[in-house]
Design an enzyme around this catalytic site. Structure first.
Site, PDB file in Angstrom:
ATOM      1  N   ASN A 177       0.820  -1.206   0.000  1.00  0.00           N
ATOM      2  CA  ASN A 177       0.000   0.000   0.000  1.00  0.00           C
ATOM      3  C   ASN A 177       0.845   1.243   0.000  1.00  0.00           C
ATOM      4  O   ASN A 177       1.955   1.289   0.522  1.00  0.00           O
ATOM      5  CB  ASN A 177      -0.987   0.006   1.175  1.00  0.00           C
ATOM      6  CG  ASN A 177      -0.424   0.670   2.410  1.00  0.00           C
ATOM      7  OD1 ASN A 177      -0.347   1.908   2.498  1.00  0.00           O
ATOM      8  ND2 ASN A 177       0.010  -0.136   3.374  1.00  0.00           N
ATOM      9  N   LEU A 225      -1.504   8.392   3.775  1.00  0.00           N
ATOM     10  CA  LEU A 225      -2.074   9.035   4.959  1.00  0.00           C
ATOM     11  C   LEU A 225      -3.061  10.157   4.654  1.00  0.00           C
ATOM     12  O   LEU A 225      -2.975  11.264   5.199  1.00  0.00           O
ATOM     13  CB  LEU A 225      -0.941   9.513   5.870  1.00  0.00           C
ATOM     14  CG  LEU A 225      -0.157   8.338   6.468  1.00  0.00           C
ATOM     15  CD1 LEU A 225       1.233   8.733   6.875  1.00  0.00           C
ATOM     16  CD2 LEU A 225      -0.905   7.762   7.665  1.00  0.00           C
ATOM     17  N   CYS A 257       7.796   5.541   8.410  1.00  0.00           N
ATOM     18  CA  CYS A 257       7.092   6.130   7.277  1.00  0.00           C
ATOM     19  C   CYS A 257       7.412   5.293   6.054  1.00  0.00           C
ATOM     20  O   CYS A 257       8.390   5.557   5.367  1.00  0.00           O
ATOM     21  CB  CYS A 257       7.498   7.568   7.057  1.00  0.00           C
ATOM     22  SG  CYS A 257       8.400   8.274   8.443  1.00  0.00           S
ATOM     23  N   THR A 291      -4.115  -5.935   7.985  1.00  0.00           N
ATOM     24  CA  THR A 291      -4.720  -6.262   6.705  1.00  0.00           C
ATOM     25  C   THR A 291      -5.995  -7.108   6.831  1.00  0.00           C
ATOM     26  O   THR A 291      -6.919  -6.969   6.033  1.00  0.00           O
ATOM     27  CB  THR A 291      -3.666  -6.982   5.839  1.00  0.00           C
ATOM     28  OG1 THR A 291      -2.530  -6.111   5.727  1.00  0.00           O
ATOM     29  CG2 THR A 291      -4.186  -7.289   4.450  1.00  0.00           C
TER      30      THR A 291
HETATM   31  C1  LIG Z   1      -3.911   0.236   3.837  1.00  0.00           C
HETATM   32  C2  LIG Z   1      -3.011   0.388   5.025  1.00  0.00           C
HETATM   33  C3  LIG Z   1      -2.889   1.626   5.658  1.00  0.00           C
HETATM   34  C4  LIG Z   1      -2.065   1.790   6.752  1.00  0.00           C
HETATM   35  N1  LIG Z   1      -1.999   2.998   7.384  1.00  0.00           N
HETATM   36  C5  LIG Z   1      -1.236   3.139   8.517  1.00  0.00           C
HETATM   37  C6  LIG Z   1      -1.220   4.353   9.248  1.00  0.00           C
HETATM   38  O1  LIG Z   1      -1.921   5.307   8.929  1.00  0.00           O
HETATM   39  N2  LIG Z   1      -0.410   4.436  10.349  1.00  0.00           N
HETATM   40  C7  LIG Z   1       0.356   3.379  10.765  1.00  0.00           C
HETATM   41  O2  LIG Z   1       1.056   3.485  11.772  1.00  0.00           O
HETATM   42  N3  LIG Z   1       0.325   2.200  10.114  1.00  0.00           N
HETATM   43  C8  LIG Z   1      -0.447   2.053   8.995  1.00  0.00           C
HETATM   44  N4  LIG Z   1      -0.484   0.834   8.339  1.00  0.00           N
HETATM   45  C9  LIG Z   1       0.287  -0.300   8.873  1.00  0.00           C
HETATM   46  C10 LIG Z   1      -0.576  -1.219   9.736  1.00  0.00           C
HETATM   47  O3  LIG Z   1      -1.082  -0.527  10.849  1.00  0.00           O
HETATM   48  C11 LIG Z   1       0.222  -2.446  10.187  1.00  0.00           C
HETATM   49  O4  LIG Z   1       1.323  -2.003  10.957  1.00  0.00           O
HETATM   50  C12 LIG Z   1       0.741  -3.260   9.016  1.00  0.00           C
HETATM   51  O5  LIG Z   1      -0.274  -3.349   8.025  1.00  0.00           O
HETATM   52  C13 LIG Z   1       1.205  -4.662   9.393  1.00  0.00           C
HETATM   53  O6  LIG Z   1       0.169  -5.441   9.903  1.00  0.00           O
HETATM   54  P1  LIG Z   1      -0.660  -6.512   9.008  1.00  0.00           P
HETATM   55  O7  LIG Z   1       0.352  -7.365   8.329  1.00  0.00           O
HETATM   56  O8  LIG Z   1      -1.516  -7.237   9.975  1.00  0.00           O
HETATM   57  O9  LIG Z   1      -1.445  -5.717   8.031  1.00  0.00           O
HETATM   58  C14 LIG Z   1      -1.322   0.672   7.229  1.00  0.00           C
HETATM   59  C15 LIG Z   1      -1.438  -0.559   6.601  1.00  0.00           C
HETATM   60  C16 LIG Z   1      -2.269  -0.724   5.510  1.00  0.00           C
HETATM   61  C17 LIG Z   1      -2.375  -2.077   4.865  1.00  0.00           C
END
Ligand SMILES: Cc1cc2nc3c(=O)[nH]c(=O)nc-3n(C[C@H](O)[C@H](O)[C@H](O)COP(=O)(O)O)c2cc1C
Ligand SMILES: Cc1cc2nc3c(=O)[nH]c(=O)nc-3n(C[C@H](O)[C@H](O)[C@H](O)COP(=O)(O)OP(=O)(O)OC[C@H]3O[C@@H](n4cnc5c(N)ncnc54)[C@H](O)[C@@H]3O)c2cc1C
Ligand SMILES: Cc1cc2nc3c(=O)[nH]c(=O)nc-3n(C[C@H](O)[C@H](O)[C@H](O)COP(=O)(O)OP(=O)(O)OC[C@H]3O[C@@H](n4cnc5c(N)ncnc54)[C@H](O)[C@@H]3O)c2cc1C
Ligand SMILES: Cc1cc2nc3c(=O)[nH]c(=O)nc-3n(C[C@H](O)[C@H](O)[C@H](O)COP(=O)(O)O)c2cc1C
Ligand code: FES
Ligand code: FES
Lengths: 256, 303, 303, 256
Positions: free
Chosen positions: B69, B73, B130, B266
């Protein structure tokens, strides 16, 4: 809007790469209107990971139908589902075409974009005067002409890019005449972005109300991942899944 | 029946499952699917000081068992978020965590200050990772000293418990974690997304305008679990494990690796009721394995 | 029909597809499936100086779209490998690459020397990335200076073209790549496996006796592609891209990222004829996209 | 040994979690002997990534059969295959039980370990005097007793751990008597490692020839990934897929 395991009732080839799937869900079948879509899990595993969006083609509670083209691995997996299989579905999602009464409405469908328009014909042909323009690559991509024939439509015009089976041309070829002839003041369209762009340049400034049902890459389908955006005419991004998929044509910033 | 409580020290959660930032909207969107009170807590989508439109599409790309992705933000800005928080807080008593973003230390502080004064906010999560920056760009989580600086700044100027969310895209995650701990962080959440690349062969272009994008989902689980274990070994504050969690078994693996709670990312996108399923599965698996409570297994590897 | 030749400078391969070390046995095992002459080249399983039994099982673990392994470089030792090389070389004219392992610089050199003198060996691949070491262990690819030392040692004492295979588990892969280039490496291959962890909740134990294990397969492709792009930007010698390649489209993505050739790993394990399918798919896709030869798109991103 | 897409002819529940799948492949059906196994792709996607090993249960060229228990996600996906589906299969793999003539052979099967033994009964009961000991958790896990009844066996003894349906006991309960009674000088066994360990302590030192067909976690199934190893009595690792799956009992280092 719910997430549930829906039973596949039938899943049949309509023609070539085009399939019609009948699924069971009281919730979705009773709460869907033309324009709504569903997110469908194409596999029970982590690959492919994302659900796929499909417009609702028609409902017949407790059943609803999706009509889809096999274009990649997700839709291919969907095509392999059998009667009795359970698929996870989230829906109904998105907004709908507005509901009118006694209006002269023109439906414009490009390719598989016929899905929500077929639903609109079925739901609204009793209460409005509908006309239809429907175009596709070739006659093999232009489906349901017979079923559509059963509804009372003021005018219908079919086009194929290659001239096979129907008039050679695009949905825009005779659109101005058709609008004039039928006193159209509202259009509902669904198709590829390129079609919308041609439509916009042809009829965007006629002063009628144009509604488009758009597609975009989707993650969630219900407004939380911010991935399905299109640029609005105000310069701000709009989420196709939850601000749409139906937009007023003038809300969107078209390329041409 | 097993006790699912997750005790972060500064707060006790009814269960360890916390939907992660950016994958749970602002919470309210999920009310149509389930009662938010079922969750341990939830984290709002990351917020900057000003309103932001986000990146040019495409913003996501599917990979084998993963998701890239580059959302960028998008959001209403800190002031705009206040109303949204009040609205969802009126509908649930589950602790709300806000994910604080910034282009520089001042912006982090600005955002944190605006949200720190809201009684509806239970904790701040400082997003110093970031993932959506083009190579060459930098962010605080890249270095222990920058991390220390921004964490200290926030701790000195805010009152809420501060979770510091780390990026896996750094040389040495444990040393960044220790820096955050030394600067006063109340907990560490880890991992954010892994930097990856998708290319469009047909058009000979990167898929994303920002070039790199962040990889999440089940594909990264083995990598995330390793980092969570390393971080939990390195610090004494609670660690919130994140990365590819899809099942109750995954939750217990992260707890076993040393996490006190976990975040689901996710899975919320692809399965809106996924976090609730995961809570139920965790409970069932604990009962099956005769685990009475999470502390019993936390960090308890027989090596 | 498109030209599939991959020109590494010191050798021209008939196509860019090279089965990777550890996933193709010693080559001969695949003769029952296809003619080895179809391949661009192939790399033998990594070899140490002495015979080794390898790690205690379990040695592999399935993850979502990925594979964790901790094989531990079981093998016959450098001398033992000579006969195996002669045997398979008698059955194919495809260039044979040996994967040189070592516990220290002397062992690397010992192994390299034994194999350097064999006319059946086309190239050496120096495996300075050791994914199956418990955290705290170190290996040359961890630091640019250690890398430079061992590469220089080998270049001074061997005559065959030397490919240096890098680990993704280091702070800054491009700087290690540059160190290898400066020390005289003829090509870089990247990536080896990513360190990950698998836990057994029931027995509260790590799955692998060695604790960490190396993640490979389609799950890592977006991460590997990013690193290959970075390395290709950083060096002027050819880069051989590795990581999760499963299709002809993947091959072209790595070429587009800057690779001159690619290695197929896990796919050989799960689909014995996979590399041949990938060659065919690459050719078909090039024809479809009207790409005449690989150099036309190599590194040719429209950014 | 080949890699090919095989058509599923039938895939039916035998009982409970146990399935029998009939697949089409001239190559595999004509070249397999008791002990051989195949690696089967359970999905067309990257998750699950690995093929799964299954023993060949019987052949009837151009068809062959596998008999499997649903124990996890791979076997579950296999159970969802339908007539007409294509599955990728690599085989035949591994070595086989040795071929004898006019010998008194005892087959010892534990649970789903009956697969290669059934094949052995079918292939060797004409040319040798076979006896069978077959044990499982309960009568619901002890299958094909009727089919086995159709073959001429000198003696057969069925056991269940819980005593349901058959004699309560393990395959080792009466094994020494059965060996003596039938002049057994060779055994072929297949089952869980625990069963082999009991067998080894019961009959390992009787001076007869014991062959075991083992299981292990497998990556490739044809000897190149070095993942499926078991420790040999010489202290060296052996690959179950290509050095085995059939070993002489004394080649393996048993825990007890
Ligand atoms: C579409 C999307 C948007 C995300 N936006 C943020 C965010 O705004 N701030 C943040 O700290 N992490 C953001 N993340 C990261 C997630 O919070 C998480 O740390 C990361 O997806 C790993 O976890 P997962 O494998 O269970 O998805 C985002 C992830 C995805 C997929
Ligand atoms: C609101 C909406 C309604 C739709 N209704 C229908 C319908 O009724 N019938 C129909 O045949 N198709 C419809 N589509 C398009 C359909 O979703 C895509 O054809 C399908 O997702 C392709 O998946 P795939 O795996 O087969 O293809 P792939 O190309 O392999 O898909 C790869 C990725 O791209 C995404 N993707 C590819 N094409 C599209 C697309 N056009 N729109 C959104 N995402 C895409 C997929 O979700 C996936 O993440 C609709 C799309 C949207 C957004
Ligand atoms: C040579 C050989 C012959 C076999 N013959 C049969 C047979 O005829 N009938 C039958 O029902 N089963 C047989 N098995 C066992 C069968 O392969 C496993 O039950 C199956 O792989 C489990 O897969 P799963 O995804 O359903 O289970 P999961 O537990 O979800 O599998 C997870 C992982 O573990 C591996 N795995 C799990 N159990 C085993 C096991 N016992 N052996 C090897 N790998 C395992 C899988 O390959 C996979 O990588 C045989 C195994 C071997 C090695
Ligand atoms: C079972 C297994 C064994 C491996 N053994 C070696 C080895 O001996 N030497 C080496 O340099 N790399 C080894 N590798 C790494 C691969 O060569 C390759 O770099 C890695 O798997 C990434 O590619 P892939 O994702 O296509 O598998 C091994 C990988 C696997 C899966
Ligand atoms: S698809 Fe997630 S916001 Fe529209
Ligand atoms: S399974 Fe690969 S060597 Fe046996």
């Amino acid at each position: 809007m719910k997430e549930e395991a829906c039973r596949v009732i039938t899943n049949t080839i309509i023609q070539g790469r085009y399939y019609l799937m009948k699924l069971e869900s009281s919730h979705i079948s009773e709460n869907s209107k033309p324009g709504n879509f569903v997110m469908v899990a194409v596999s029970g595993s982590n690959d492919p990971l994302l659900k796929r969006p499909f417009g609702i083609f028609k409902t017949d509670p407790p059943y609803f139908y999706i009509y889809y083209e096999v274009v990649g691995k997700g839709s291919e997996l969907l095509a392999s589902k059998m009667t009795g299989d359970l698929v996870m579905v989230v829906g109904p999602l998105g907004n709908t075409f507005p509901e009118y009464e006694n209006e002269n409405i023109l439906l414009v469908g490009g390719g598989r974009g016929i899905a929500p328009l077929y639903f609109a014909i079925e739901q609204y042909s009793g209460s409005n005067n509908l006309s239809l323009i429907y175009g596709a690559r070739s006659k093999d991509d232009l489906l349901f002409t017979e079923e559509i024939g059963k509804f009372a439509l003021k005018e219908k015009a079919f086009y194929t890019d290659d001239g096979s089976g129907f008039t050679k041309g695009q949905v825009t070829t005779d659109i101005k005449e058709i609008i004039e002839r039928n006193g159209i003041n509202i259009t509902f369209s669904c198709g590829p972005d390129k079609m919308f762009e041609s439509l916009n340049s042809e009829i965007g400034s006629l002063g009628i109300s144009n509604f488009v049902s758009m597609e975009a890459f989707m993650g969630c389908g219900f407004g939380i991942c911010y991935s399905c955006v299109v640029k609005g005419s105000d310069g701000k991004y709009k989420k196709v899944c939850s601000d749409g998929p139906v937009f007023r044509m003038e809300e969107i910033k078209w390329q041409i | 029946m097993a006790d699912l409580t997750a005790d972060l020290g500064f707060i006790k959660l009814k269960n360890p499952v916390i939907p992660a930032s950016g994958t749970f909207g602002y919470g309210g969107e999920f009310l149509q699917f389930f009662d938010l009170d079922l969750l341990g807590a939830f984290v709002m989508k990351g917020v900057y000081s000003e309103e932001r439109g986000g990146n040019e599409p495409p913003r996501i790309w599917e990979t084998p068992s993963g998701l890239l992705n580059s959302i960028g933000l998008a959001g209403p800005g800190a002031e705009g978020l206040r109303g949204i928080i009040k609205e969802v807080a009126s509908k649930t008593s589950t602790p709300i965590i806000v994910n604080v973003c910034g282009g520089n230390d001042e912006e982090y502080l600005e955002v944190a200050r605006v949200l720190d004064v809201m009684e509806e906010v239970a904790m701040l999560e400082l997003n110093i990772s970031c993932p959506n920056v083009r190579s060459g760009g930098s962010c605080p989580a890249q270095s222990p000293s920058d991390t220390k600086k921004v964490v200290r700044l926030l701790k000195e100027n805010t009152k809420k418990p501060l979770i510091v969310k780390l990026s896996p895209n750094v040389s040495d995650v444990p040393s960044v974690a220790r820096a955050a701990e030394e600067a006063g962080a109340d907990a560490i959440s880890v991992v954010n997304t892994f930097l990856g690349l998708a290319l469009d062969v047909k058009n000979r272009k990167p898929v994303f305008k920002n070039f790199f994008a962040g990889l999440s989902g089940p594909a990264i689980k083995p990598l995330a679990l390793k980092i969570v274990w390393e971080v939990a070994e390195a610090v004494n504050i609670p660690v919130i494990g994140i990365g590819g969690i899809m099942t109750g078994r995954d939750v217990l693996e992260f707890i076993l690796a040393g996490a006190t709670a976990i975040q689901t990312g996710t899975v919320n996108i692809i399965e809106p009721t996924g976090s609730v399923r995961i809570i139920n599965e965790t409970l069932e698996l604990m009962d099956e394995l005769k685990i009475d409570n999470l502390e019993e297994i936390r960090g308890g590897l027989n090596i």
